[in-house]
Design a protein around this motif. Structure first.
Motif, PDB file in Angstrom:
ATOM      1  N   ILE A  48       0.836  -1.201   0.000  1.00 30.09           N
ATOM      2  CA  ILE A  48       0.000   0.000   0.000  1.00 30.09           C
ATOM      3  C   ILE A  48       0.868   1.248   0.000  1.00 30.09           C
ATOM      4  N   GLY A  49       1.945   1.227   0.773  1.00 32.74           N
ATOM      5  CA  GLY A  49       2.850   2.368   0.838  1.00 32.74           C
ATOM      6  C   GLY A  49       2.338   3.453   1.749  1.00 32.74           C
ATOM      7  N   ALA A  50       2.986   4.564   1.691  1.00 38.44           N
ATOM      8  CA  ALA A  50       2.617   5.694   2.535  1.00 38.44           C
ATOM      9  C   ALA A  50       2.683   6.969   1.696  1.00 38.44           C
ATOM     10  N   LEU A  51       2.266   8.051   2.273  1.00 39.66           N
ATOM     11  CA  LEU A  51       2.284   9.330   1.568  1.00 39.66           C
ATOM     12  C   LEU A  51       3.684   9.932   1.591  1.00 39.66           C
ATOM     13  N   PRO A  52       4.112  10.505   0.481  1.00 38.57           N
ATOM     14  CA  PRO A  52       5.390  11.211   0.507  1.00 38.57           C
ATOM     15  C   PRO A  52       5.282  12.463   1.367  1.00 38.57           C
ATOM     16  N   LYS A  53       6.392  12.825   2.007  1.00 39.83           N
ATOM     17  CA  LYS A  53       6.385  13.979   2.905  1.00 39.83           C
ATOM     18  C   LYS A  53       7.420  14.997   2.449  1.00 39.83           C
ATOM     19  N   LYS A  54       7.204  16.240   2.843  1.00 40.59           N
ATOM     20  CA  LYS A  54       8.164  17.305   2.569  1.00 40.59           C
ATOM     21  C   LYS A  54       8.445  18.015   3.891  1.00 40.59           C
ATOM     22  N   THR A  55       9.715  18.078   4.266  1.00 43.00           N
ATOM     23  CA  THR A  55      10.091  18.698   5.535  1.00 43.00           C
ATOM     24  C   THR A  55      10.066  20.216   5.418  1.00 43.00           C
ATOM     25  N   ASP A  56      10.252  20.886   6.551  1.00 42.22           N
ATOM     26  CA  ASP A  56      10.277  22.352   6.569  1.00 42.22           C
ATOM     27  C   ASP A  56      11.461  22.896   5.778  1.00 42.22           C
ATOM     28  N   GLU A  57      12.537  22.118   5.713  1.00 42.78           N
ATOM     29  CA  GLU A  57      13.727  22.543   4.979  1.00 42.78           C
ATOM     30  C   GLU A  57      13.596  22.310   3.474  1.00 42.78           C
ATOM     31  N   GLY A  58      12.511  21.707   3.026  1.00 41.94           N
ATOM     32  CA  GLY A  58      12.288  21.457   1.619  1.00 41.94           C
ATOM     33  C   GLY A  58      12.776  20.098   1.137  1.00 41.94           C
ATOM     34  N   ILE A  59      13.151  19.224   2.058  1.00 40.77           N
ATOM     35  CA  ILE A  59      13.627  17.886   1.694  1.00 40.77           C
ATOM     36  C   ILE A  59      12.417  16.994   1.438  1.00 40.77           C
ATOM     37  N   LYS A  60      12.431  16.299   0.298  1.00 41.15           N
ATOM     38  CA  LYS A  60      11.339  15.398  -0.045  1.00 41.15           C
ATOM     39  C   LYS A  60      11.674  13.989   0.429  1.00 41.15           C
ATOM     40  N   LEU A  61      10.757  13.380   1.170  1.00 39.26           N
ATOM     41  CA  LEU A  61      10.925  12.021   1.659  1.00 39.26           C
ATOM     42  C   LEU A  61       9.944  11.108   0.948  1.00 39.26           C
ATOM     43  N   ARG A  62      10.446   9.986   0.443  1.00 41.51           N
ATOM     44  CA  ARG A  62       9.568   9.034  -0.238  1.00 41.51           C
ATOM     45  C   ARG A  62       8.648   8.377   0.781  1.00 41.51           C
ATOM     46  N   GLY A  63       7.541   7.902   0.319  1.00 39.83           N
ATOM     47  CA  GLY A  63       6.581   7.254   1.192  1.00 39.83           C
ATOM     48  C   GLY A  63       6.691   5.744   1.159  1.00 39.83           C
ATOM     49  N   ASP A  64       7.876   5.226   0.895  1.00 40.00           N
ATOM     50  CA  ASP A  64       8.056   3.773   0.808  1.00 40.00           C
ATOM     51  C   ASP A  64       8.196   3.162   2.197  1.00 40.00           C
TER      52      ASP A  64
END
Length: 82
Positions: A47-63
């Motif tokens: 199913i996975g998870a939602l991708p996130k974006k930190t306050d610093e602008g770093i994109k995190l995958r939702g894997d």
């Protein structure tokens, strides 16, 4: 198909709560009996998870990653091939 989906969505768990997570986990690799917690982990990985974006602008995958450890011949490869 609607009736089958409705039946899954109305499934009640052991505590009397509506819980379709167990039904879906049991449908992962149905030829392998048991290992319900491993099947739940594989289901969440699929199913996975939602991708996130930190306050610093770093994109995190939702894997979601899963590591299966265990004795030989415990159907680890068969579950992951499913």
């Amino acid at each position: 198909d609607k009736d089958k989906f409705r039946g899954i969505s109305l499934h009640t768990g052991p505590g009397g709560k509506k819980d379709c997570f167990d039904v879906l986990a049991r449908s992962v690799a149905p030829q392998i009996h048991g290992h319900l917690e491993v099947k739940k982990g594989i289901l969440l990985m699929l199913i996975g998870a939602l991708p996130k974006k930190t306050d610093e602008g770093i994109k995190l995958r939702g894997d979601i990653n899963v590591l299966l450890l265990g004795d030989p011949a415990t159907a680890k490869s068969a579950m992951l091939k499913w």
